[in-house]
Design an enzyme around this catalytic site. Sequence first.
Site, PDB file in Angstrom:
ATOM      1  N   SER A 272      -3.651   8.641  -3.900  1.00  0.00           N
ATOM      2  CA  SER A 272      -4.945   8.494  -4.558  1.00  0.00           C
ATOM      3  C   SER A 272      -4.884   8.913  -6.012  1.00  0.00           C
ATOM      4  O   SER A 272      -4.152   9.823  -6.379  1.00  0.00           O
ATOM      5  CB  SER A 272      -6.017   9.334  -3.859  1.00  0.00           C
ATOM      6  OG  SER A 272      -7.245   9.169  -4.551  1.00  0.00           O
TER       7      SER A 272
ATOM      8  N   LYS B 101      -6.205   9.501   4.071  1.00  0.00           N
ATOM      9  CA  LYS B 101      -6.498   8.728   2.854  1.00  0.00           C
ATOM     10  C   LYS B 101      -7.690   7.802   3.082  1.00  0.00           C
ATOM     11  O   LYS B 101      -8.540   7.625   2.201  1.00  0.00           O
ATOM     12  CB  LYS B 101      -5.259   7.921   2.429  1.00  0.00           C
ATOM     13  CG  LYS B 101      -5.485   6.929   1.269  1.00  0.00           C
ATOM     14  CD  LYS B 101      -5.941   7.636  -0.001  1.00  0.00           C
ATOM     15  CE  LYS B 101      -5.932   6.819  -1.259  1.00  0.00           C
ATOM     16  NZ  LYS B 101      -6.422   5.490  -1.293  1.00  0.00           N
TER      17      LYS B 101
ATOM     18  N   HIS C 248     -10.738   9.919   2.909  1.00  0.00           N
ATOM     19  CA  HIS C 248     -10.913  10.235   1.479  1.00  0.00           C
ATOM     20  C   HIS C 248     -11.668   9.090   0.806  1.00  0.00           C
ATOM     21  O   HIS C 248     -12.621   9.299   0.056  1.00  0.00           O
ATOM     22  CB  HIS C 248      -9.533  10.439   0.836  1.00  0.00           C
ATOM     23  CG  HIS C 248      -9.512  10.321  -0.663  1.00  0.00           C
ATOM     24  ND1 HIS C 248      -9.638   9.111  -1.327  1.00  0.00           N
ATOM     25  CD2 HIS C 248      -9.380  11.251  -1.640  1.00  0.00           C
ATOM     26  CE1 HIS C 248      -9.597   9.318  -2.630  1.00  0.00           C
ATOM     27  NE2 HIS C 248      -9.429  10.597  -2.850  1.00  0.00           N
TER      28      HIS C 248
END
Length: 487
Positions: free
Chosen positions: A134, A188, A191
Amino acid sequence: MDATALSRIGLAGLAVMGQNLALNIAEKGFPISVYNRTTSKVDETLDRAHTEGQLPLTGHYTPKDFVLSIKKPRSVIILVKAGAPVDQTIAALAQHMEPGDTIIDGGNEWYENTERRIVEAADKGLLYLGMGVSGGEEGARNGPSLMPGGSFEAYNNIKDIVSKVAAQVEDGPCVTYIGEGGSGNFVKMVHNGIEYGDMQLISEAYDVLKNVGGLSNSELAEIFDEWNRGELESFLIEITADIFKVKDEHGEGELVDKILDKTGMKGTGKWTVQQAAELSVAAPTIAASLDGRYLSGLKDEREAASKILSDAGLKDEIGSVRSGIDKKRLIDDVRQALYASKICSYAQGMNLLRAKSVEKNWNLNFGELARIWKGGCIIRAVFLDRIKKAYQRNPNLASLVVDPEFAKEMVQRQAAWRRVVGLAISAGISTPGMCASLSYFDTYRRARLPANLVQAQRDLFGAHTYERIDRPGAFHTEWTKLARKSG
């Protein structure tokens, strides 16, 4: 090849993210080999390595040359489009790899695909990691947040590299071994779901301040700059302030006002909401942000609806609401509403991670996840340090909402939060994210809900039974018969 000339690691897939990550690795002093099916991308990366500081990067034009240029046990990062292209790239590289070598997929991959590939790789004696990356293009070049999951041995093979390449914060690099299987990809994905929620909430704060508060873009830029010096300090607040400052080079005013109000998406937000439903975890703020994107896509329908409902007599209430507004108080209320809503959104994301961790036995460390999100990534924010501390205080915390520190803040901010949502409703401005967060908070904090009535209805039409609050056991009642009798 001469062993001293071999690269420490390889990277295949040289779109901008791949190029930037490769250059970052090289810049940290790790010689890297790169490969791309389209050879012009290899040349482009070599040119950049030269101009960005004579970096130790070598280009290769066939899978075989690429793999053989890497020191054993080899570690190869793949950064190609998720799905079939990953399988094709693995197939092309794996035939030249040897047992003990590692493949690391750095794309936004569905976690079950990673779990399938771990098994397939193991059949060939290969180690495998699914690693969330990220921070966008800039993060990849200057320090991303990295979320590797899968083989612990594979992680140890690249730990020295990822620890230097990741963003650095005061308590270490923004990378940690997440856990087994597809845990890195799953973390992820969540996220990104939290990111959807954050962006939706910020857009609602903007909508209320602009349309109810009547604030100009330059005032908004100032406010977001100021917010970025306080409890809301974060990457998304910072870039929002910047967006309001950019003039339109093709006309008058600021560029933000000329952008078509239709939001795109790649799919990770949808996956997050689907997983929440699968695991029976309430994630209404993240779901509201996804619905917001779907509705934004209906631009033509919305324009038609606006006209039809106006013709049917629907009045625009914004003007009348705006006339009695105390601007200074509104700005402060919106700041508090945004903060409280964000806590609920992050709480939902963390609860989803917990449910999956229990289901898959991943043993996720939530404090450590909050820590590695403090730098490099899109949701990086000062208050993640406080989330980290909340989970350090109590690793089994049921929800961020009931952490003593956050609970205090929610209580202090709830009056402002309710004022903002109430004001938006009376002005006819939709704030689905803030409303979802507030409803989540109000539902979660109530010891008794009207679910007793729903359970009675289920028992009446489906004999689903119910439990009682005053005695144990499962009960069924002939509701209709008894109602007629008493009637």
